[in-house]
Motif scaffolding. Sequence first.
Motif, PDB file in Angstrom:
ATOM      1  N   UNK A   1       0.787  -1.216   0.000  1.00  0.00           N
ATOM      2  CA  UNK A   1       0.000   0.000   0.000  1.00  0.00           C
ATOM      3  C   UNK A   1       0.824   1.273   0.000  1.00  0.00           C
ATOM      4  N   UNK A   2       2.145   1.146  -0.131  1.00  0.00           N
ATOM      5  CA  UNK A   2       3.024   2.319  -0.156  1.00  0.00           C
ATOM      6  C   UNK A   2       3.836   2.297  -1.450  1.00  0.00           C
ATOM      7  N   UNK A   3       4.069   3.479  -1.994  1.00  0.00           N
ATOM      8  CA  UNK A   3       4.827   3.549  -3.245  1.00  0.00           C
ATOM      9  C   UNK A   3       6.308   3.822  -3.021  1.00  0.00           C
ATOM     10  N   UNK A   4       6.713   4.036  -1.785  1.00  0.00           N
ATOM     11  CA  UNK A   4       8.114   4.356  -1.477  1.00  0.00           C
ATOM     12  C   UNK A   4       8.863   3.099  -1.059  1.00  0.00           C
ATOM     13  N   UNK A   5      10.175   3.244  -0.944  1.00  0.00           N
ATOM     14  CA  UNK A   5      10.978   2.171  -0.368  1.00  0.00           C
ATOM     15  C   UNK A   5      10.944   2.315   1.147  1.00  0.00           C
ATOM     16  N   UNK A   6      11.361   1.275   1.855  1.00  0.00           N
ATOM     17  CA  UNK A   6      11.414   1.341   3.316  1.00  0.00           C
ATOM     18  C   UNK A   6      12.373   2.439   3.762  1.00  0.00           C
ATOM     19  N   UNK A   7      13.488   2.585   3.047  1.00  0.00           N
ATOM     20  CA  UNK A   7      14.470   3.605   3.399  1.00  0.00           C
ATOM     21  C   UNK A   7      13.900   5.006   3.227  1.00  0.00           C
ATOM     22  N   UNK A   8      13.196   5.236   2.110  1.00  0.00           N
ATOM     23  CA  UNK A   8      12.599   6.554   1.855  1.00  0.00           C
ATOM     24  C   UNK A   8      11.515   6.860   2.884  1.00  0.00           C
ATOM     25  N   UNK A   9      10.697   5.863   3.180  1.00  0.00           N
ATOM     26  CA  UNK A   9       9.647   6.057   4.176  1.00  0.00           C
ATOM     27  C   UNK A   9      10.261   6.377   5.546  1.00  0.00           C
ATOM     28  N   UNK A  10      11.329   5.663   5.911  1.00  0.00           N
ATOM     29  CA  UNK A  10      12.009   5.908   7.185  1.00  0.00           C
ATOM     30  C   UNK A  10      12.622   7.305   7.211  1.00  0.00           C
ATOM     31  N   UNK A  11      13.197   7.733   6.097  1.00  0.00           N
ATOM     32  CA  UNK A  11      13.786   9.072   6.005  1.00  0.00           C
ATOM     33  C   UNK A  11      12.718  10.131   6.271  1.00  0.00           C
ATOM     34  N   UNK A  12      11.561   9.988   5.634  1.00  0.00           N
ATOM     35  CA  UNK A  12      10.496  10.979   5.790  1.00  0.00           C
ATOM     36  C   UNK A  12       9.861  10.897   7.184  1.00  0.00           C
ATOM     37  N   UNK A  13       9.748   9.700   7.734  1.00  0.00           N
ATOM     38  CA  UNK A  13       9.225   9.559   9.096  1.00  0.00           C
ATOM     39  C   UNK A  13      10.160  10.241  10.086  1.00  0.00           C
ATOM     40  N   UNK A  14      11.464  10.042   9.905  1.00  0.00           N
ATOM     41  CA  UNK A  14      12.449  10.675  10.775  1.00  0.00           C
ATOM     42  C   UNK A  14      12.384  12.195  10.642  1.00  0.00           C
ATOM     43  N   UNK A  15      12.236  12.682   9.425  1.00  0.00           N
ATOM     44  CA  UNK A  15      12.125  14.132   9.202  1.00  0.00           C
ATOM     45  C   UNK A  15      10.872  14.677   9.888  1.00  0.00           C
ATOM     46  N   UNK A  16       9.773  13.950   9.791  1.00  0.00           N
ATOM     47  CA  UNK A  16       8.538  14.363  10.454  1.00  0.00           C
ATOM     48  C   UNK A  16       8.731  14.417  11.968  1.00  0.00           C
ATOM     49  N   UNK A  17       9.331  13.381  12.545  1.00  0.00           N
ATOM     50  CA  UNK A  17       9.525  13.340  13.997  1.00  0.00           C
ATOM     51  C   UNK A  17      10.467  14.450  14.475  1.00  0.00           C
ATOM     52  N   UNK A  18      11.514  14.748  13.684  1.00  0.00           N
ATOM     53  CA  UNK A  18      12.407  15.858  14.039  1.00  0.00           C
ATOM     54  C   UNK A  18      11.647  17.186  14.024  1.00  0.00           C
ATOM     55  N   UNK A  19      10.802  17.387  13.021  1.00  0.00           N
ATOM     56  CA  UNK A  19      10.032  18.627  12.937  1.00  0.00           C
ATOM     57  C   UNK A  19       8.978  18.694  14.030  1.00  0.00           C
ATOM     58  N   UNK A  20       8.346  17.569  14.356  1.00  0.00           N
ATOM     59  CA  UNK A  20       7.385  17.524  15.450  1.00  0.00           C
ATOM     60  C   UNK A  20       8.076  17.968  16.743  1.00  0.00           C
ATOM     61  N   UNK A  21       9.266  17.443  17.003  1.00  0.00           N
ATOM     62  CA  UNK A  21      10.037  17.831  18.181  1.00  0.00           C
ATOM     63  C   UNK A  21      10.357  19.318  18.156  1.00  0.00           C
ATOM     64  N   UNK A  22      10.797  19.821  17.018  1.00  0.00           N
ATOM     65  CA  UNK A  22      11.126  21.240  16.875  1.00  0.00           C
ATOM     66  C   UNK A  22       9.916  22.107  17.216  1.00  0.00           C
ATOM     67  N   UNK A  23       8.749  21.745  16.698  1.00  0.00           N
ATOM     68  CA  UNK A  23       7.535  22.521  16.956  1.00  0.00           C
ATOM     69  C   UNK A  23       7.143  22.452  18.431  1.00  0.00           C
TER      70      UNK A  23
END
Length: 144
Positions: free
Chosen positions: A46-68
Amino acid sequence: MHHKIKAALYKNQFAKSEAKNYIARVKPDLTLSPQEICRIAIERGGHSATAEALAYHADAFLRELTYQLLDNVAVHTDDFQFSLSIRGTFDSNQDNFDPERHALIVEIQPTKRMQKKLAALEIELANSKDSYTTIDTVTDTKTG
């Protein structure tokens, strides 16, 4: 999809009566890292990305969530509300934050959507052995 969680019942050492003196503690089957969650999500489909790409974006989201959060902004997703709160009491309205007496806590609250998902969970309770830690002495650190 059917979800089930396991929990164990433990004797509540702070109960004042014999009735209703057990508490439940969830026993996770395992703990996953964000990378492992992304790999599992890709394997399930159900995802069009690779596991690595998904992990990269999840990590970016969590870093931004923390920043906010650190900028005193609450973050609301479809399933959770993230915010900061301060625990502890203050001596007066002129008192200042003191890390010795107060704690800054990240609160994660379920949204109505998540509460509906939680209501559909199957809960499997296991009786625990009545082995537990006892508290022999409690010392008030302020008064000794």
